[in-house]
Design an enzyme around this catalytic site. Structure first.
Site, PDB file in Angstrom:
ATOM      1  N   HIS A  47       0.796  -1.219   0.000  1.00 51.13           N
ATOM      2  CA  HIS A  47       0.000   0.000   0.000  1.00 51.13           C
ATOM      3  C   HIS A  47       0.833   1.274   0.000  1.00 51.13           C
ATOM      4  O   HIS A  47       0.336   2.337   0.384  1.00 51.13           O
ATOM      5  CB  HIS A  47      -0.944   0.001   1.209  1.00 51.13           C
ATOM      6  CG  HIS A  47      -2.034  -1.024   1.131  1.00 51.13           C
ATOM      7  ND1 HIS A  47      -2.983  -1.026   0.136  1.00 51.13           N
ATOM      8  CD2 HIS A  47      -2.316  -2.092   1.914  1.00 51.13           C
ATOM      9  CE1 HIS A  47      -3.816  -2.030   0.313  1.00 51.13           C
ATOM     10  NE2 HIS A  47      -3.423  -2.714   1.373  1.00 51.13           N
ATOM     11  N   GLN A 150      -0.988 -13.370   5.244  1.00 57.00           N
ATOM     12  CA  GLN A 150      -1.957 -12.414   5.745  1.00 57.00           C
ATOM     13  C   GLN A 150      -3.350 -12.915   5.378  1.00 57.00           C
ATOM     14  O   GLN A 150      -3.680 -13.049   4.196  1.00 57.00           O
ATOM     15  CB  GLN A 150      -1.693 -11.039   5.131  1.00 57.00           C
ATOM     16  CG  GLN A 150      -2.560  -9.938   5.693  1.00 57.00           C
ATOM     17  CD  GLN A 150      -2.038  -8.564   5.345  1.00 57.00           C
ATOM     18  OE1 GLN A 150      -0.852  -8.285   5.516  1.00 57.00           O
ATOM     19  NE2 GLN A 150      -2.911  -7.702   4.851  1.00 57.00           N
ATOM     20  N   GLU A 152      -7.360 -12.299   5.473  1.00 60.40           N
ATOM     21  CA  GLU A 152      -8.275 -11.169   5.591  1.00 60.40           C
ATOM     22  C   GLU A 152      -9.588 -11.428   4.850  1.00 60.40           C
ATOM     23  O   GLU A 152     -10.246 -10.497   4.386  1.00 60.40           O
ATOM     24  CB  GLU A 152      -7.605  -9.892   5.059  1.00 60.40           C
ATOM     25  CG  GLU A 152      -6.837 -10.104   3.757  1.00 60.40           C
ATOM     26  CD  GLU A 152      -5.758  -9.061   3.527  1.00 60.40           C
ATOM     27  OE1 GLU A 152      -5.908  -7.917   4.002  1.00 60.40           O
ATOM     28  OE2 GLU A 152      -4.760  -9.376   2.871  1.00 60.40           O
ATOM     29  N   ASP A 178      -9.558  -5.487   5.770  1.00 62.53           N
ATOM     30  CA  ASP A 178     -10.142  -6.164   4.617  1.00 62.53           C
ATOM     31  C   ASP A 178     -11.116  -7.256   5.033  1.00 62.53           C
ATOM     32  O   ASP A 178     -12.029  -7.602   4.281  1.00 62.53           O
ATOM     33  CB  ASP A 178      -9.051  -6.738   3.713  1.00 62.53           C
ATOM     34  CG  ASP A 178      -8.418  -5.665   2.853  1.00 62.53           C
ATOM     35  OD1 ASP A 178      -9.153  -4.788   2.360  1.00 62.53           O
ATOM     36  OD2 ASP A 178      -7.185  -5.689   2.676  1.00 62.53           O
TER      37      ASP A 178
END
Length: 253
Positions: A47, A150, A152, A178
């Site tokens: 990001h 990760q 999410e 998310d």
């Protein structure tokens, strides 16, 4: 001087480790975060516009200042993993992992053969430019570097036990932001909290450290009390914005 990889550091820690995200492509924030006392930082290539070259430089500066370094790679394709690992980072977060198969593919790319597909690079920074023996280079890469996925998405959390049984995974990160988007529910929703409890229980049963990200120190303490082993608090841009906004507001008041 020998240093500890993040996986070993977590295993030996007697407390939850606190870190933050690095999003600004400059080295001054790295030194400031180290001086502030963070245990580690996470270079956010997903990001933020952070290049491989910058990640390399930030890793050198951060480790020299006593912090561990994780990198959240841009995606789960695996194209960045080899070079980051040979840059000497202490751990990797692979984002947007939604299936057991994706978790397995990610883990294999971060493990040396025969358990995985990572290539040999003993003359890289991770090998201390050839200064480490081949055995020590391989041992550090497989035993001390954290390889985390990760999670999410509700679907993958409903099979979290199978994900955490993937050979080679030694870390997991829960992306609450998310997860909220994928479920349409706030983090406080009881159904979401059941998924969180399930992840933490599965991780604890397998001695796999679980991490998450929060906005405030108070939330970080709550996460630590709940059983997270590592927590990211805010990020460099938000910390700067908060301090700047407070300074202007205080002056104008």
């Amino acid at each position: 001087m020998a240093r500890l990889g993040f996986a070993r550091r977590l295993a030996e820690a007697d407390r939850c480790l606190v870190g933050t995200w690095l999003k600004i492509p400059a080295l001054e924030p790295v030194e400031i975060l180290a001086d502030a006392g963070f245990d580690y930082l996470v270079i956010d290539q997903e990001h933020a516009p952070l290049t491989l070259e910058f990640a390399y430089q930030a890793t050198v500066v951060a480790q020299g200042a006593g912090m561990s370094v994780l990198v959240r790679v841009p995606d789960r394709s695996g194209s960045h993993l080899q070079r980051l690992l040979d840059s000497g980072v202490d751990g990797i977060l692979v984002p947007r992992v939604t299936t057991v198969e994706e978790a397995s593919a990610a883990a294999r790319q971060m493990l040396f053969s025969p358990g995985g597909d990572r290539g040999l690079g003993t003359t890289s920074r991770a090998g201390r430019w050839g200064g480490l023996s081949r055995q020590e280079y391989l041992r550090f890469g497989d035993e001390e570097v954290m390889r985390a996925v990760q999670l999410e998405d509700r679907g993958v959390l409903e099979q979290v036990e199978q994900v955490l049984d993937v050979p080679g995974l030694n870390g997991v990160f829960l992306g609450m932001g998310d997860l909220g988007l994928s479920t349409g529910r706030p983090g406080s929703d009881p159904e979401i909290q059941k998924l969180v409890d399930r992840l933490l229980s599965a991780a604890r049963a397998r001695s796999i450290p679980a991490g998450t990200a929060v906005q405030t120190a108070a939330q970080a303490r709550q996460a630590a009390d709940r059983g997270y082993s590592y927590v990211m608090v805010s990020n460099d841009t938000s910390l700067l914005r908060s301090a700047a906004t407070s300074a202007v507001a205080e002056f104008r008041a």
